[in-house]
Design a protein around this motif. Structure first.
Motif, PDB file in Angstrom:
ATOM      1  N   ALA A   1       0.832  -1.208   0.000  1.00  0.00           N
ATOM      2  CA  ALA A   1       0.000   0.000   0.000  1.00  0.00           C
ATOM      3  C   ALA A   1       0.867   1.261   0.000  1.00  0.00           C
ATOM      4  O   ALA A   1       0.582   2.234  -0.716  1.00  0.00           O
ATOM      5  CB  ALA A   1      -0.923  -0.008   1.211  1.00  0.00           C
TER       6      ALA A   1
ATOM      7  N   THR B   1      -6.010  -5.193  -4.848  1.00  0.00           N
ATOM      8  CA  THR B   1      -6.221  -3.979  -4.052  1.00  0.00           C
ATOM      9  C   THR B   1      -6.621  -4.309  -2.617  1.00  0.00           C
ATOM     10  O   THR B   1      -6.150  -3.687  -1.653  1.00  0.00           O
ATOM     11  CB  THR B   1      -7.283  -3.097  -4.713  1.00  0.00           C
ATOM     12  OG1 THR B   1      -6.843  -2.723  -6.017  1.00  0.00           O
ATOM     13  CG2 THR B   1      -7.541  -1.837  -3.883  1.00  0.00           C
TER      14      THR B   1
ATOM     15  N   ALA C   1      -3.644  -5.217  -0.514  1.00  0.00           N
ATOM     16  CA  ALA C   1      -2.507  -4.297  -0.518  1.00  0.00           C
ATOM     17  C   ALA C   1      -1.993  -3.984   0.874  1.00  0.00           C
ATOM     18  O   ALA C   1      -0.810  -3.697   1.074  1.00  0.00           O
ATOM     19  CB  ALA C   1      -2.889  -3.000  -1.242  1.00  0.00           C
ATOM     20  N   GLU C   2      -2.880  -4.022   1.883  1.00  0.00           N
ATOM     21  CA  GLU C   2      -2.463  -3.688   3.239  1.00  0.00           C
ATOM     22  C   GLU C   2      -1.608  -4.785   3.877  1.00  0.00           C
ATOM     23  O   GLU C   2      -0.830  -4.504   4.788  1.00  0.00           O
ATOM     24  CB  GLU C   2      -3.702  -3.429   4.099  1.00  0.00           C
ATOM     25  CG  GLU C   2      -4.538  -2.239   3.658  1.00  0.00           C
ATOM     26  CD  GLU C   2      -3.776  -0.938   3.784  1.00  0.00           C
ATOM     27  OE1 GLU C   2      -2.836  -0.871   4.622  1.00  0.00           O
ATOM     28  OE2 GLU C   2      -4.067   0.018   3.042  1.00  0.00           O
TER      29      GLU C   2
END
Length: 598
Positions: free
Chosen positions: A481, A519, A522-523
């Motif tokens: 991210a 997405t 992403a973290e």
């Protein structure tokens, strides 16, 4: 006034530098000036060759106690047996001298072929003088080698030394180096055509219109200078012989095939003797002396195994030796030549190959006459064909040897036969053995050269010179991210991952980093999860050929450039498209230089 006095020397210096730069521009832009320089230097080379030749003959006469106007290799026996020790004593002097010189300057001596292939024609004058001196010592000792290696080294280095300060184009420097070697050979044999093609075939590696006038001027000047010092004419005098019918062309085919065998065997024997010396654990400085003892013992049987063999050729042209004597002398000369080089004497096989070929031709002619008694006179044409064929097999320069044999004998009646034998011998050696003597020596030293073609630019065009340094390094542990924020989509196409020690860890494709399908992850994902090609890289010293090979192996369009295998720090990047473009540009530039295009 004091200010004017201070600025006057500076103005003079600036004026001098401006004139030097103007001369440099004229030399680069005007081929005619290079021709003039080649003509002037060619004359100096011719005079140097003539002086060294006279010195060699006079010193050999003293060392071997030769009668007046007698030549070492033309003797039927030595004046007295102690003279057989001269090669051993000379070998000892040579070995000690080479040992001292090696400790003072340990670098390998670059010859004209290597200089043109790898270094753009750059040569060291001091190293060349050292090689010429070692070659002269070897010939004074009676080693079975020729002076041509020393002559061509001196000629090429003189031309190269003059070319360097003017910062000429790479191809012009290569051409002048070739011209210097060509002038030396032309002067040595009074053979301008052979000298010119020596420059084209052996030293330059190609025949280009731009080089004709420069090399031609050098060989003409060198030949004229030698003729001004010494009587000129054909080196060998032939008896009157009738031309052979075309039906005897198979004779020259046989000579060409046998010459290929003899030439290959001679070159391989040099390596055999080198390995024997290494296995004997004899000190390198003592090897020439040990080899000299063997040569001296062989010379007691026939002094014709000593020296380059020029004068022996005339002896065998004038006298018809018996079959057994010719066969034994042929074997002895092959062994003596290979032994001389194998134990450390310096010189070349250029001249010795002529004598070996002369003996081979005489042997074949006598065997054919025994088998078919009704044949016409074959000995002289067979000897000429043998000289050209063995020379072509060993040097890898068939046209040079053909022109040399025709010029030094002044006989063109057997041109077709000589051409046939030389072309067959060189072709068979190239297809079976793959090397000439010079390239075989490079192979043994671990230098992958097959000729004087300019491959040095490939080595000089390195990854470090071509790379782009505006790269982005990304730690492996960086969250995906955060990486997305720092490098938005479209800002960069690739980044390079590094570990905690700043060592290269792989390539990061930013399209993968910004893939919508990941997405939600992403973290939790790290940069390490998007790495590819962890073992795909090049080092900054790698040349363009190695870089293109790496692209082909990895099938990637970008590669990182690392500083070295120890630290593996990323310095920059290269794309395959850019490398291919640079490679094509360099090839086009070299080709334009060769043909003289603007």
């Amino acid at each position: 006034m004091p200010f004017a006095r201070k600025t006057a020397p500076r103005r003079l210096m600036l004026s001098f530098l401006q004139r030097i730069n103007e001369v440099r521009r004229q030399l680069r832009d005007q081929e005619a000036m290079l021709v003039v320089i080649a003509f002037a230097l060619g004359g100096l080379v011719g005079l140097a060759v003539a002086g060294l030749h006279r010195l060699l003959l006079a010193a050999q006469g003293l060392l071997f106690g030769l009668p007046r106007d007698a030549a070492l290799s033309a003797l039927s026996d030595l004046p007295a047996w102690p003279y057989a020790l001269v090669p051993a004593v000379g070998g000892l002097v040579l070995g000690i001298w080479a040992l001292v010189a090696q400790r003072i300057r340990p670098a390998e001596i670059v010859d004209p072929i290597e200089a043109n292939a790898l270094y753009g024609g750059k040569m060291s004058v001091w190293d060349s003088l050292r090689l010429a001196w070692l070659t002269l010592l070897s010939n004074l000792s009676g080693a079975s080698v020729g002076m041509e290696a020393g002559y061509s080294q001196l000629g090429a280095s003189l031309f190269s030394a003059v070319a360097q300060p003017f910062r000429l184009r790479r191809e012009d420097k290569r051409c002048l180096t070739s011209a210097g070697a060509a002038a030396a050979i032309a002067a040595a044999f009074n053979a301008p055509l052979a000298g010119a093609f020596y420059g084209f075939e052996l030293v330059h590696g190609s025949y280009a219109p731009r080089n004709i006038a420069i090399i031609g001027a050098a060989v003409i000047s060198g030949t004229l200078a030698r003729r001004a010092v010494e009587p000129h004419g054909s080196l060998f005098h032939l008896p009157e012989v009738m031309a052979l019918p075309d039906t005897l062309l198979p004779l020259f085919i046989v000579i060409g095939l046998l010459a290929a065998l003899v030439g290959t065997a001679t070159m391989r024997l040099v390596s055999v003797f080198e390995r024997l010396c290494q296995k004997s654990r004899l000190a390198a400085w003592a090897r020439p002396a040990a080899g000299g003892l063997v040569l001296g013992a062989m010379a007691l049987a026939s002094p014709q195994v000593l020296g380059s063999g020029h004068d022996s050729i005339q002896v065998h042209i004038s006298q018809n030796w018996g079959l057994a004597a010719v066969a034994l002398l042929l074997l002895g000369k092959v062994l003596a030549s290979a032994l001389s080089l194998g134990v450390g004497f310096r010189g070349g096989l250029f001249s010795s190959s002529l004598f070996i070929g002369c003996l081979l031709g005489a042997l074949v002619a006598q065997l054919l006459v025994l088998a078919l008694p009704g044949l016409p006179e074959l000995r002289i044409p067979a000897m000429l064909a043998g000289m050209a064929a063995v020379g072509a097999a060993i040097t890898g320069a068939p046209l040079t040897m053909v022109f040399l044999v025709l010029e030094i004998t002044g006989n063109f009646a057997f041109t077709v036969g000589v051409l046939t034998a030389a072309f067959i011998a060189s072709t068979v050696v190239r297809l079976t053995f793959g090397y000439s003597f010079s390239t075989w020596r490079f192979h043994l030293r671990g230098i992958p050269l097959l000729g004087a073609h300019d491959v040095g630019w490939v080595r000089e065009l390195t990854a470090g010179r071509m790379m782009r340094s505006d790269i982005r390094r990304v730690p492996l542990h960086q969250p995906l991210a955060l990486l997305r924020e720092e490098l938005p989509l479209g800002s960069r196409k690739y980044a390079f991952a590094v570990d905690e020690h700043d060592r290269y860890a792989g390539i990061i494709d930013m399209a993968t980093v910004h893939d919508p399908e990941i997405t939600e992850l992403a973290e939790v994902l790290l940069a390490a999860d998007c790495v590819i090609g962890a073992d795909a890289h090049v080092f900054r010293q790698d040349n363009i050929q190695a870089v293109l090979d790496q692209f082909s192996r990895t099938q990637l369009e970008i590669l990182p450039v690392l500083d070295g295998p120890a630290t593996q720090r990323v310095l920059g990047s290269l794309t395959e498209a850019y490398c291919l473009k640079r490679y094509a540009q360099e090839l086009d530039s070299r080709r334009s230089d060769e043909i003289g295009a603007p």
